[in-house]
Design an enzyme around this catalytic site. Structure first.
Site, PDB file in Angstrom:
ATOM      1  N   ARG A  18     -16.955 -19.298  45.318  1.00  0.00           N
ATOM      2  CA  ARG A  18     -16.918 -19.198  43.962  1.00  0.00           C
ATOM      3  C   ARG A  18     -15.655 -19.930  43.341  1.00  0.00           C
ATOM      4  O   ARG A  18     -14.620 -20.179  43.845  1.00  0.00           O
ATOM      5  CB  ARG A  18     -16.554 -17.767  43.544  1.00  0.00           C
ATOM      6  CG  ARG A  18     -16.382 -17.659  41.748  1.00  0.00           C
ATOM      7  CD  ARG A  18     -17.437 -17.468  41.322  1.00  0.00           C
ATOM      8  NE  ARG A  18     -17.543 -17.238  39.960  1.00  0.00           N
ATOM      9  CZ  ARG A  18     -18.227 -17.352  38.940  1.00  0.00           C
ATOM     10  NH1 ARG A  18     -19.617 -17.825  39.202  1.00  0.00           N
ATOM     11  NH2 ARG A  18     -18.314 -16.739  37.711  1.00  0.00           N
ATOM     12  N   GLU A  26     -16.303  14.986  64.020  1.00  0.00           N
ATOM     13  CA  GLU A  26     -16.942  14.788  62.726  1.00  0.00           C
ATOM     14  C   GLU A  26     -16.071  13.777  61.866  1.00  0.00           C
ATOM     15  O   GLU A  26     -16.365  12.844  61.127  1.00  0.00           O
ATOM     16  CB  GLU A  26     -17.297  16.011  61.837  1.00  0.00           C
ATOM     17  CG  GLU A  26     -17.746  15.637  60.380  1.00  0.00           C
ATOM     18  CD  GLU A  26     -18.295  16.986  59.778  1.00  0.00           C
ATOM     19  OE1 GLU A  26     -18.424  18.087  60.287  1.00  0.00           O
ATOM     20  OE2 GLU A  26     -18.750  16.750  58.583  1.00  0.00           O
ATOM     21  N   GLU A  34      -7.416  16.088  50.353  1.00  0.00           N
ATOM     22  CA  GLU A  34      -6.226  17.220  50.098  1.00  0.00           C
ATOM     23  C   GLU A  34      -6.556  18.234  51.405  1.00  0.00           C
ATOM     24  O   GLU A  34      -5.432  18.553  51.755  1.00  0.00           O
ATOM     25  CB  GLU A  34      -6.809  17.954  49.043  1.00  0.00           C
ATOM     26  CG  GLU A  34      -6.561  17.141  47.442  1.00  0.00           C
ATOM     27  CD  GLU A  34      -7.614  16.026  47.200  1.00  0.00           C
ATOM     28  OE1 GLU A  34      -8.652  16.195  47.757  1.00  0.00           O
ATOM     29  OE2 GLU A  34      -7.196  14.992  46.728  1.00  0.00           O
ATOM     30  N   GLU A  84     -22.242  25.510  49.909  1.00  0.00           N
ATOM     31  CA  GLU A  84     -22.692  26.120  48.995  1.00  0.00           C
ATOM     32  C   GLU A  84     -22.281  25.769  47.433  1.00  0.00           C
ATOM     33  O   GLU A  84     -21.130  25.287  47.218  1.00  0.00           O
ATOM     34  CB  GLU A  84     -22.646  27.506  49.096  1.00  0.00           C
ATOM     35  CG  GLU A  84     -22.885  28.004  50.550  1.00  0.00           C
ATOM     36  CD  GLU A  84     -22.772  29.650  50.749  1.00  0.00           C
ATOM     37  OE1 GLU A  84     -22.630  30.320  49.867  1.00  0.00           O
ATOM     38  OE2 GLU A  84     -23.212  29.885  52.169  1.00  0.00           O
ATOM     39  N   PRO A  85     -23.122  26.241  46.527  1.00  0.00           N
ATOM     40  CA  PRO A  85     -22.574  25.879  45.374  1.00  0.00           C
ATOM     41  C   PRO A  85     -21.210  26.553  44.901  1.00  0.00           C
ATOM     42  O   PRO A  85     -20.337  25.902  44.163  1.00  0.00           O
ATOM     43  CB  PRO A  85     -23.831  26.732  44.327  1.00  0.00           C
ATOM     44  CG  PRO A  85     -24.635  26.737  45.152  1.00  0.00           C
ATOM     45  CD  PRO A  85     -24.280  26.759  46.642  1.00  0.00           C
ATOM     46  N   GLY A  86     -20.764  27.600  45.455  1.00  0.00           N
ATOM     47  CA  GLY A  86     -19.461  28.040  45.206  1.00  0.00           C
ATOM     48  C   GLY A  86     -18.459  28.065  46.234  1.00  0.00           C
ATOM     49  O   GLY A  86     -17.318  28.581  46.015  1.00  0.00           O
ATOM     50  N   ALA A  87     -18.979  27.143  47.322  1.00  0.00           N
ATOM     51  CA  ALA A  87     -17.866  27.232  48.355  1.00  0.00           C
ATOM     52  C   ALA A  87     -18.194  25.790  49.168  1.00  0.00           C
ATOM     53  O   ALA A  87     -19.331  25.740  49.685  1.00  0.00           O
ATOM     54  CB  ALA A  87     -18.041  28.407  49.370  1.00  0.00           C
ATOM     55  N   TYR A 111     -15.409  29.479  65.034  1.00  0.00           N
ATOM     56  CA  TYR A 111     -14.794  28.742  66.285  1.00  0.00           C
ATOM     57  C   TYR A 111     -15.761  27.466  66.666  1.00  0.00           C
ATOM     58  O   TYR A 111     -15.282  26.642  66.848  1.00  0.00           O
ATOM     59  CB  TYR A 111     -14.678  29.933  67.348  1.00  0.00           C
ATOM     60  CG  TYR A 111     -14.803  29.129  68.709  1.00  0.00           C
ATOM     61  CD1 TYR A 111     -13.620  28.640  69.197  1.00  0.00           C
ATOM     62  CD2 TYR A 111     -15.786  29.021  69.510  1.00  0.00           C
ATOM     63  CE1 TYR A 111     -13.601  27.907  70.549  1.00  0.00           C
ATOM     64  CE2 TYR A 111     -15.982  28.343  70.808  1.00  0.00           C
ATOM     65  CZ  TYR A 111     -14.707  28.041  71.138  1.00  0.00           C
ATOM     66  OH  TYR A 111     -14.890  27.201  72.431  1.00  0.00           O
ATOM     67  N   LEU A 113     -12.148  -9.256  43.265  1.00  0.00           N
ATOM     68  CA  LEU A 113     -12.291 -10.603  43.387  1.00  0.00           C
ATOM     69  C   LEU A 113     -13.653 -11.203  43.335  1.00  0.00           C
ATOM     70  O   LEU A 113     -13.876 -12.135  43.109  1.00  0.00           O
ATOM     71  CB  LEU A 113     -11.639 -10.889  45.004  1.00  0.00           C
ATOM     72  CG  LEU A 113     -10.429 -10.651  45.337  1.00  0.00           C
ATOM     73  CD1 LEU A 113      -9.933 -10.618  46.726  1.00  0.00           C
ATOM     74  CD2 LEU A 113      -9.830 -11.742  44.378  1.00  0.00           C
TER      75      LEU A 113
HETATM   76  C1  LIG Z   1     -22.922  12.959  49.616  1.00  0.00           C
HETATM   77  C2  LIG Z   1     -22.563  14.120  50.229  1.00  0.00           C
HETATM   78  C3  LIG Z   1     -22.870  14.631  51.491  1.00  0.00           C
HETATM   79  C4  LIG Z   1     -22.614  15.885  52.109  1.00  0.00           C
HETATM   80  N1  LIG Z   1     -23.267  16.234  53.194  1.00  0.00           N
HETATM   81  C5  LIG Z   1     -23.148  17.717  53.466  1.00  0.00           C
HETATM   82  C6  LIG Z   1     -23.671  18.241  54.586  1.00  0.00           C
HETATM   83  O1  LIG Z   1     -24.541  17.316  55.141  1.00  0.00           O
HETATM   84  N2  LIG Z   1     -23.432  19.599  54.828  1.00  0.00           N
HETATM   85  C7  LIG Z   1     -22.548  20.221  54.082  1.00  0.00           C
HETATM   86  O2  LIG Z   1     -22.404  21.386  54.618  1.00  0.00           O
HETATM   87  N3  LIG Z   1     -21.865  19.843  53.079  1.00  0.00           N
HETATM   88  C8  LIG Z   1     -22.164  18.455  52.613  1.00  0.00           C
HETATM   89  N4  LIG Z   1     -21.586  17.912  51.781  1.00  0.00           N
HETATM   90  C9  LIG Z   1     -20.415  18.637  51.059  1.00  0.00           C
HETATM   91  C10 LIG Z   1     -19.118  18.389  51.126  1.00  0.00           C
HETATM   92  O3  LIG Z   1     -18.558  18.584  52.606  1.00  0.00           O
HETATM   93  C11 LIG Z   1     -18.297  19.020  50.112  1.00  0.00           C
HETATM   94  O4  LIG Z   1     -18.676  18.414  48.839  1.00  0.00           O
HETATM   95  C12 LIG Z   1     -16.697  19.035  50.453  1.00  0.00           C
HETATM   96  O5  LIG Z   1     -16.394  19.660  51.413  1.00  0.00           O
HETATM   97  C13 LIG Z   1     -16.027  19.425  49.126  1.00  0.00           C
HETATM   98  O6  LIG Z   1     -16.543  20.934  48.674  1.00  0.00           O
HETATM   99  P1  LIG Z   1     -16.660  20.964  47.045  1.00  0.00           P
HETATM  100  O7  LIG Z   1     -17.578  19.925  46.696  1.00  0.00           O
HETATM  101  O8  LIG Z   1     -17.090  22.331  46.948  1.00  0.00           O
HETATM  102  O9  LIG Z   1     -15.466  20.592  46.516  1.00  0.00           O
HETATM  103  P2  LIG Z   1     -14.285  22.001  45.962  1.00  0.00           P
HETATM  104  O10 LIG Z   1     -14.034  22.682  47.695  1.00  0.00           O
HETATM  105  O11 LIG Z   1     -14.893  22.709  45.059  1.00  0.00           O
HETATM  106  O12 LIG Z   1     -13.033  20.989  45.904  1.00  0.00           O
HETATM  107  C14 LIG Z   1     -12.697  20.743  44.445  1.00  0.00           C
HETATM  108  C15 LIG Z   1     -11.376  19.661  44.511  1.00  0.00           C
HETATM  109  O13 LIG Z   1     -10.417  20.577  44.887  1.00  0.00           O
HETATM  110  C16 LIG Z   1      -9.592  20.438  45.994  1.00  0.00           C
HETATM  111  N5  LIG Z   1      -9.180  21.476  46.800  1.00  0.00           N
HETATM  112  C17 LIG Z   1      -9.896  22.275  47.186  1.00  0.00           C
HETATM  113  N6  LIG Z   1      -9.233  23.249  47.808  1.00  0.00           N
HETATM  114  C18 LIG Z   1      -7.853  22.742  47.779  1.00  0.00           C
HETATM  115  C19 LIG Z   1      -6.739  23.379  48.439  1.00  0.00           C
HETATM  116  N7  LIG Z   1      -6.576  24.375  49.083  1.00  0.00           N
HETATM  117  N8  LIG Z   1      -5.605  22.750  48.059  1.00  0.00           N
HETATM  118  C20 LIG Z   1      -5.703  21.464  47.262  1.00  0.00           C
HETATM  119  N9  LIG Z   1      -6.812  21.180  46.740  1.00  0.00           N
HETATM  120  C21 LIG Z   1      -7.862  21.654  47.204  1.00  0.00           C
HETATM  121  C22 LIG Z   1     -10.574  19.420  46.878  1.00  0.00           C
HETATM  122  O14 LIG Z   1      -9.875  18.790  47.676  1.00  0.00           O
HETATM  123  C23 LIG Z   1     -11.340  18.540  45.684  1.00  0.00           C
HETATM  124  O15 LIG Z   1     -10.640  17.620  45.258  1.00  0.00           O
HETATM  125  C24 LIG Z   1     -21.856  16.750  51.292  1.00  0.00           C
HETATM  126  C25 LIG Z   1     -21.158  16.242  50.005  1.00  0.00           C
HETATM  127  C26 LIG Z   1     -21.682  15.093  49.347  1.00  0.00           C
HETATM  128  C27 LIG Z   1     -21.072  14.623  48.165  1.00  0.00           C
END
Ligand SMILES: Cc1cc2nc3c(=O)[nH]c(=O)nc-3n(C[C@H](O)[C@H](O)[C@H](O)COP(=O)(O)OP(=O)(O)OC[C@H]3O[C@@H](n4cnc5c(N)ncnc54)[C@H](O)[C@@H]3O)c2cc1C
Length: 385
Positions: free
Chosen positions: A276, A250, A375, A133-136, A241, A345
């Site tokens: 090359r 996955e 992470e 989600e945008p926030g999670a 779960y 390269l």
């Molecule tokens: C091309 C693409 C395809 C995707 N496909 C799907 C999909 O099909 N379905 C779906 O549900 N999601 C999908 N995602 C979402 C993806 O799984 C998330 O982007 C990913 O899990 C990271 O979440 P976030 O972007 O909210 O980053 P955040 O959770 O905000 O993390 C930001 C940074 O903080 C770090 N961080 C967060 N928590 C911690 C912690 N506790 N300790 C240390 N570092 C931390 C993270 O590692 C990262 O570097 C997709 C993303 C992309 C870019």
């Protein structure tokens, strides 16, 4: 014969023939011009999913009784590998076959399996999974999408983002809170069939750095009502779960994708430095080129051996969370280093999109982010210390 160690099961004649037929299908139905069009349009055309379903590339490990191919994870590995070998990365069949279909297979009721598995196997339905989600993202427990009981169904409200197959999907597994007061115990999974419902909207197809042919999108749920039969499984509160159960596979799929992509990038680069010339010599004759490529080869071989071992463990039901996380962490990080070195390269040509290495470099970046970032993999590995 490949320069890289294959999984032991590839000695099996039936699997070799299957790999050959998948490769031939991709050569015939996903030629470079068609794939280039998908990249330009930002999505794989829906019709190709049907073609792939008819050719037996979808639902390969779904039992025949539910309309699938009757294979197992080895067949999933073959399909995923061939897609990368043939440069059709935008076609998210791995996500469909290895990540989403197993949710229904492993956790669905008998009625749900009969209803959805046949159409997921023949290409009539394309699957997506909506967790983020945008926030999670990393912190899945803090999702805000809710599914609250209403009559003999549930009302879903919330917004999802980054959803792969977001524009084409006609079966979406949605992660929602059935009890917002509870943490993990309040999470459930729902199957949403967008064609048949009101209150569902597909948002923007996101403009990404790489994976040009994937329709990664936002999705919105606005008082969407789904019948109780669309709750995955037979009771609420099982979502976390169910997610935890499927995540090692996955993560292994992503590690496998990186291992195969490393081999392709290396093959591409070796061919380039052999052709090359600079300072009157082929690039391959510089010791630096040889050392860089030797280092890349070492990484690619080690990655492949570890991934192959994880595949064997998964087949025996022994792949634990920490080991799958080690595979995803190490192999995707090594993938990033390798494509960067390979691009270097190629000199300036490496930065030009006409050269496959440029695309491989862009596509590689997300491997360290989605499916649990590097992470988060470290957090999971640390728990096993
Ligand atoms: C091309 C693409 C395809 C995707 N496909 C799907 C999909 O099909 N379905 C779906 O549900 N999601 C999908 N995602 C979402 C993806 O799984 C998330 O982007 C990913 O899990 C990271 O979440 P976030 O972007 O909210 O980053 P955040 O959770 O905000 O993390 C930001 C940074 O903080 C770090 N961080 C967060 N928590 C911690 C912690 N506790 N300790 C240390 N570092 C931390 C993270 O590692 C990262 O570097 C997709 C993303 C992309 C870019």
């Amino acid at each position: 014969m490949s320069d890289f160690p294959e999984p032991a099961f590839m000695a099996d004649e039936e699997l070799r023939m299957f790999a050959d037929s998948v490769g031939k299908f991709l050569d015939r139905n996903a030629p470079p011009e068609r794939v280039a069009r998908w990249r330009a349009e930002g999505m794989v055309e829906r019709e190709f999913w049907r073609e792939a379903g008819q050719a037996g590339l979808l639902g390969v490990s779904v039992p025949e009784a539910y309309g699938g191919g009757g294979g197992d994870f080895r067949h999933d590995v073959v399909v995923a590998e061939q897609i990368i070998r043939k440069g059709v990365e935008g076609f998210a069949a791995g996500l469909h076959n290895v990540i989403i279909t197993p949710y229904i297979q492993a956790h669905g009721t008998e009625g749900q399996k009969k209803k959805w598995l046949p159409s997921l196997s023949n290409g009539e339905r394309v699957a997506a999974i909506a967790m983020s989600e945008p926030g999670a993202g990393s912190d899945l427990q803090s999702i805000r999408t809710t599914a609250i009981r209403d009559g003999n169904g549930y009302r879903i409200n919330g917004a999802k983002t980054f959803i792969s197959n977001g524009q084409v999907a006609d079966l979406i597994v949605v992660v929602a809170k059935t009890d917002p007061k509870e943490g993990a115990k309040g999470v459930s999974l729902f199957v949403v069939e967008p064609g048949e419902v009101e209150g569902f909207r597909r948002g923007a197809k996101l403009d990404k750095v790489g994976l040009d042919a994937q329709d990664t999108s936002e999705l919105f749920f606005d008082d969407l009502w789904v019948p109780a039969e669309n709750l995955l499984g037979d009771r609420e509160g099982q979502g976390f779960y169910q997610l935890m159960h499927e995540l090692p596979r996955e993560r292994l799929l992503i590690a496998l994708g990186s291992a195969v992509a490393m081999e392709r990038a290396l093959e591409e680069t070796i061919a380039y430095v052999r052709e090359r010339t600079a300072f009157g010599r082929k690039l391959i004759e510089f010791q630096n080129s040889q050392f860089v490529l030797a280092d890349c080869k070492a990484k690619a071989v080690v990655a492949r051996v570890f991934v192959n071992d994880c595949i064997e463990r998964l087949l025996k039901g022994e792949l634990d969370t920490a080991t799958a996380s080690i595979a995803k962490l190490w192999v995707t990080e090594a993938h990033g280093e390798l494509v960067d070195a390979c691009l270097q390269l190629h000199g300036g040509y490496g930065y030009i999109n006409d050269y496959p290495i440029a695309r491989m470099w862009r596509d590689a970046r997300v491997q360290r982010i989605y499916g649990g970032s590097s992470e988060i993999m470290k957090l999971l590995i640390a728990r096993s210390l």
